[in-house]
Design a protein around this motif. Structure first.
Motif, PDB file in Angstrom:
ATOM      1  N   SER A  34      16.509   6.789  74.981  1.00  0.00           N
ATOM      2  CA  SER A  34      16.811   6.822  76.416  1.00  0.00           C
ATOM      3  C   SER A  34      15.548   6.760  77.282  1.00  0.00           C
ATOM      4  O   SER A  34      15.557   6.114  78.327  1.00  0.00           O
ATOM      5  CB  SER A  34      17.646   8.059  76.760  1.00  0.00           C
ATOM      6  N   ASP A  35      14.466   7.409  76.849  1.00  0.00           N
ATOM      7  CA  ASP A  35      13.228   7.365  77.640  1.00  0.00           C
ATOM      8  C   ASP A  35      12.683   5.941  77.737  1.00  0.00           C
ATOM      9  O   ASP A  35      12.148   5.547  78.767  1.00  0.00           O
ATOM     10  CB  ASP A  35      12.165   8.275  77.037  1.00  0.00           C
ATOM     11  N   TRP A  36      12.790   5.167  76.670  1.00  0.00           N
ATOM     12  CA  TRP A  36      12.277   3.799  76.683  1.00  0.00           C
ATOM     13  C   TRP A  36      13.124   2.894  77.573  1.00  0.00           C
ATOM     14  O   TRP A  36      12.628   1.930  78.135  1.00  0.00           O
ATOM     15  CB  TRP A  36      12.193   3.241  75.271  1.00  0.00           C
ATOM     16  N   ALA A  44       3.934   6.697  71.161  1.00  0.00           N
ATOM     17  CA  ALA A  44       4.335   6.425  72.540  1.00  0.00           C
ATOM     18  C   ALA A  44       4.009   4.994  72.962  1.00  0.00           C
ATOM     19  O   ALA A  44       4.196   4.632  74.106  1.00  0.00           O
ATOM     20  CB  ALA A  44       3.670   7.420  73.485  1.00  0.00           C
ATOM     21  N   LYS A  87      14.301   3.718  80.404  1.00  0.00           N
ATOM     22  CA  LYS A  87      13.919   3.987  81.803  1.00  0.00           C
ATOM     23  C   LYS A  87      12.444   3.736  82.085  1.00  0.00           C
ATOM     24  O   LYS A  87      12.000   3.852  83.218  1.00  0.00           O
ATOM     25  CB  LYS A  87      14.251   5.443  82.150  1.00  0.00           C
ATOM     26  N   GLU A  88      11.684   3.403  81.046  1.00  0.00           N
ATOM     27  CA  GLU A  88      10.241   3.256  81.192  1.00  0.00           C
ATOM     28  C   GLU A  88       9.872   2.099  82.128  1.00  0.00           C
ATOM     29  O   GLU A  88      10.442   1.019  82.052  1.00  0.00           O
ATOM     30  CB  GLU A  88       9.630   3.018  79.816  1.00  0.00           C
ATOM     31  N   SER A 132       3.585   5.424  77.076  1.00  0.00           N
ATOM     32  CA  SER A 132       3.098   6.630  77.758  1.00  0.00           C
ATOM     33  C   SER A 132       1.914   7.247  77.034  1.00  0.00           C
ATOM     34  O   SER A 132       1.543   8.371  77.318  1.00  0.00           O
ATOM     35  CB  SER A 132       4.240   7.648  77.881  1.00  0.00           C
ATOM     36  N   GLU A 160       7.502   1.033  71.446  1.00  0.00           N
ATOM     37  CA  GLU A 160       8.854   0.873  71.955  1.00  0.00           C
ATOM     38  C   GLU A 160       9.592  -0.248  71.226  1.00  0.00           C
ATOM     39  O   GLU A 160       8.981  -1.201  70.749  1.00  0.00           O
ATOM     40  CB  GLU A 160       8.842   0.550  73.458  1.00  0.00           C
TER      41      GLU A 160
END
Length: 176
Positions: free
Chosen positions: A96-98, A85, A100-101, A80, A88
């Motif tokens: 958790s954000d990774w 960012a 769903k990326e 991102s 990963e």
């Protein structure tokens, strides 16, 4: 791209060979390749994003320079932004954000591992690396722009010692 190639004489050695400087589409400091493409063409998704990223890799591997691929770009990681960012996990992640990326050429990784997925970018990068191995002109040959029209670019790569010419064509339009 054609304008940048016209500056190649600045980089040639005295014997006319183009040195193979490291070239890249993105990295962990500035952002991944796909993220860099999205920053210039927001809204790309799915197949359209995959096609643009594939074109970027084609340009990187078939024009001058030594292509550098940041780990994870071959499995479609987008990131991102720059620095943290774009770092990963490739193994099953706790972030958790990774999980769903978005991924180029595939779904988000979820609880999985990037080492167990197959991505179309992996196949493309292997093919491009094979072309560079088979045709050394793609790695060290001089670049001569043959056509630049709209979204089409045609470039000859000419071997300094062999004189062999390899012609590569790139099409960034919707028409064949």
């Amino acid at each position: 791209v054609a304008n940048r190639l016209s500056d190649d004489d600045y980089y040639r050695t005295a014997n006319g060979i183009d040195p193979a400087f490291a070239t890249f589409l993105g990295n962990h400091d500035m952002g991944r390749a796909a993220q860099q493409i999205l920053s210039r063409a927001p809204g790309l998704a799915g197949h359209a994003l995959l096609r643009h990223v594939e074109l970027g890799w084609d340009l990187l591997y078939l024009l001058r320079g030594a292509p550098v691929v940041q780990w994870g770009d071959e499995v479609g990681m987008v990131g991102s932004g720059g620095d943290k960012a774009a770092r990963e996990d490739m193994f099953p992640t706790q972030v958790s954000d990774w999980r769903k990326e978005t991924r180029v050429g595939g779904p988000p990784i979820g609880q999985g591992s990037s080492f167990t997925v197959t991505n179309p970018l992996q196949t493309q990068l292997k093919t491009l690396a094979g072309l560079r191995d088979a045709y050394p002109e793609l790695a060290t040959g001089a670049s001569v722009v043959r056509l630049q029209q709209g979204g089409v670019l045609v470039v000859s790569r000419i071997g300094a010692t062999t004189g062999r010419e390899i012609v590569v064509a790139f099409n960034n339009t919707d028409q064949a």
